[in-house]
Design a protein around this motif. Structure first.
Motif, PDB file in Angstrom:
ATOM      1  N   THR A   1       0.836  -1.207   0.000  1.00  0.00           N
ATOM      2  CA  THR A   1       0.000   0.000   0.000  1.00  0.00           C
ATOM      3  C   THR A   1       0.868   1.253   0.000  1.00  0.00           C
ATOM      4  O   THR A   1       0.611   2.203  -0.751  1.00  0.00           O
ATOM      5  CB  THR A   1      -0.947   0.012   1.220  1.00  0.00           C
ATOM      6  N   GLN A   2       1.911   1.262   0.834  1.00  0.00           N
ATOM      7  CA  GLN A   2       2.813   2.412   0.898  1.00  0.00           C
ATOM      8  C   GLN A   2       3.480   2.649  -0.458  1.00  0.00           C
ATOM      9  O   GLN A   2       3.580   3.795  -0.919  1.00  0.00           O
ATOM     10  CB  GLN A   2       3.894   2.202   1.969  1.00  0.00           C
TER      11      GLN A   2
ATOM     12  N   LEU B   1       3.286   5.833  -2.958  1.00  0.00           N
ATOM     13  CA  LEU B   1       4.508   6.499  -3.431  1.00  0.00           C
ATOM     14  C   LEU B   1       4.515   6.626  -4.948  1.00  0.00           C
ATOM     15  O   LEU B   1       4.876   7.676  -5.494  1.00  0.00           O
ATOM     16  CB  LEU B   1       5.746   5.731  -2.970  1.00  0.00           C
ATOM     17  N   ILE B   2       4.123   5.552  -5.632  1.00  0.00           N
ATOM     18  CA  ILE B   2       4.108   5.558  -7.095  1.00  0.00           C
ATOM     19  C   ILE B   2       3.173   6.644  -7.620  1.00  0.00           C
ATOM     20  O   ILE B   2       3.498   7.349  -8.578  1.00  0.00           O
ATOM     21  CB  ILE B   2       3.709   4.162  -7.641  1.00  0.00           C
ATOM     22  N   PHE B   3       2.017   6.776  -6.980  1.00  0.00           N
ATOM     23  CA  PHE B   3       1.041   7.782  -7.425  1.00  0.00           C
ATOM     24  C   PHE B   3       1.286   9.164  -6.811  1.00  0.00           C
ATOM     25  O   PHE B   3       0.451  10.063  -6.949  1.00  0.00           O
ATOM     26  CB  PHE B   3      -0.383   7.306  -7.134  1.00  0.00           C
ATOM     27  N   LYS B   4       2.427   9.286  -6.150  1.00  0.00           N
ATOM     28  CA  LYS B   4       2.831  10.568  -5.553  1.00  0.00           C
ATOM     29  C   LYS B   4       1.762  11.144  -4.626  1.00  0.00           C
ATOM     30  O   LYS B   4       1.511  12.350  -4.605  1.00  0.00           O
ATOM     31  CB  LYS B   4       3.200  11.572  -6.637  1.00  0.00           C
ATOM     32  N   ALA B   5       1.149  10.261  -3.857  1.00  0.00           N
ATOM     33  CA  ALA B   5       0.118  10.686  -2.901  1.00  0.00           C
ATOM     34  C   ALA B   5       0.513  10.303  -1.479  1.00  0.00           C
ATOM     35  O   ALA B   5      -0.316  10.277  -0.584  1.00  0.00           O
ATOM     36  CB  ALA B   5      -1.220  10.041  -3.263  1.00  0.00           C
ATOM     37  N   TYR B   6       1.799  10.007  -1.302  1.00  0.00           N
ATOM     38  CA  TYR B   6       2.253   9.522  -0.002  1.00  0.00           C
ATOM     39  C   TYR B   6       2.378  10.659   1.001  1.00  0.00           C
ATOM     40  O   TYR B   6       2.781  11.766   0.664  1.00  0.00           O
ATOM     41  CB  TYR B   6       3.606   8.809  -0.126  1.00  0.00           C
ATOM     42  N   SER B   7       2.011  10.347   2.246  1.00  0.00           N
ATOM     43  CA  SER B   7       2.186  11.294   3.343  1.00  0.00           C
ATOM     44  C   SER B   7       2.268  10.496   4.639  1.00  0.00           C
ATOM     45  O   SER B   7       2.038   9.274   4.655  1.00  0.00           O
ATOM     46  CB  SER B   7       1.018  12.279   3.404  1.00  0.00           C
TER      47      SER B   7
ATOM     48  N   LEU C   1       0.303   6.288   8.948  1.00  0.00           N
ATOM     49  CA  LEU C   1      -0.465   6.163  10.187  1.00  0.00           C
ATOM     50  C   LEU C   1      -1.793   5.442   9.952  1.00  0.00           C
ATOM     51  O   LEU C   1      -2.243   4.656  10.788  1.00  0.00           O
ATOM     52  CB  LEU C   1      -0.693   7.535  10.816  1.00  0.00           C
ATOM     53  N   GLY C   2      -2.414   5.691   8.801  1.00  0.00           N
ATOM     54  CA  GLY C   2      -3.648   4.979   8.461  1.00  0.00           C
ATOM     55  C   GLY C   2      -3.407   3.489   8.297  1.00  0.00           C
ATOM     56  O   GLY C   2      -4.208   2.668   8.736  1.00  0.00           O
ATOM     57  N   SER C   3      -2.288   3.125   7.691  1.00  0.00           N
ATOM     58  CA  SER C   3      -1.940   1.712   7.536  1.00  0.00           C
ATOM     59  C   SER C   3      -1.677   1.053   8.881  1.00  0.00           C
ATOM     60  O   SER C   3      -2.089  -0.085   9.115  1.00  0.00           O
ATOM     61  CB  SER C   3      -0.703   1.551   6.650  1.00  0.00           C
ATOM     62  N   ILE C   4      -0.991   1.762   9.751  1.00  0.00           N
ATOM     63  CA  ILE C   4      -0.700   1.220  11.083  1.00  0.00           C
ATOM     64  C   ILE C   4      -1.994   1.027  11.868  1.00  0.00           C
ATOM     65  O   ILE C   4      -2.230  -0.037  12.455  1.00  0.00           O
ATOM     66  CB  ILE C   4       0.285   2.131  11.848  1.00  0.00           C
ATOM     67  N   TYR C   5      -2.856   2.041  11.861  1.00  0.00           N
ATOM     68  CA  TYR C   5      -4.120   1.966  12.590  1.00  0.00           C
ATOM     69  C   TYR C   5      -5.001   0.839  12.031  1.00  0.00           C
ATOM     70  O   TYR C   5      -5.505   0.001  12.776  1.00  0.00           O
ATOM     71  CB  TYR C   5      -4.845   3.307  12.509  1.00  0.00           C
ATOM     72  N   GLY C   6      -5.170   0.819  10.718  1.00  0.00           N
ATOM     73  CA  GLY C   6      -5.998  -0.215  10.097  1.00  0.00           C
ATOM     74  C   GLY C   6      -5.431  -1.607  10.297  1.00  0.00           C
ATOM     75  O   GLY C   6      -6.161  -2.566  10.567  1.00  0.00           O
TER      76      GLY C   6
END
Length: 139
Positions: A25-26, A30-36, A41-46
């Motif tokens: 997911t990360q 990154l590929i779509f230049k939408a990483y932040s 944090l959303g991945s960790i929480y989910g």
């Protein structure tokens, strides 16, 4: 209650699978230049929610297998499922609220993480079946 070795092992496997899916997911973000940081944090929480749900299911299955009354076991599994789903909805709702109002989490990785356990079970199930076929356990 002591946690069975199988529950521990499968929870660790699921945790590793969730980490791999979260890493993918990360990379996609990154590929779509939408990483932040919110994506991380959303991945960790989910992922934490998904892993907790899986672990609680394992604990329930462990306790149900010790019951002799089949009807009671079925009722306990159904009740556990209902409570876990309620908890899942509440935690997802809290995550979505935080994502929308405070932008601490990105909402998409939270929702994706809930699907990861199903994908991981499907993936492991396929390879475990292939392993059993190689060993001659099933035909």
């Amino acid at each position: 209650m002591k946690v069975d070795k199988v529950v521990k092992k499968e929870t660790i496997n699921m945790g590793l699978g969730i980490l791999v899916c979260s890493a993918i997911t990360q990379i996609v973000f990154l590929i779509f230049k939408a990483y932040s940081l919110a994506v991380l944090l959303g991945s960790i929480y989910g992922g934490a929610i998904a892993l907790l749900n899986f672990f609680l299911m394992g604990i329930t299955v462990q306790s149900v297998t010790k019951l002799e009354d089949e009807n009671m076991a079925k009722k306990k599994m159904q009740f556990s499922y209902s409570m876990r789903q309620l908890g899942l909805v509440l935690l997802l709702g809290a995550g979505m609220y935080i994502a929308v109002n405070f932008q601490i989490f990105h909402w998409l990785p939270i929702l994706l993480a809930v699907v990861y356990p199903r994908l991981i079970i499907l993936f492991f199930g396929f390879f475990r079946k292939e392993q059993h076929l190689k060993e001659g356990d099933i035909s």
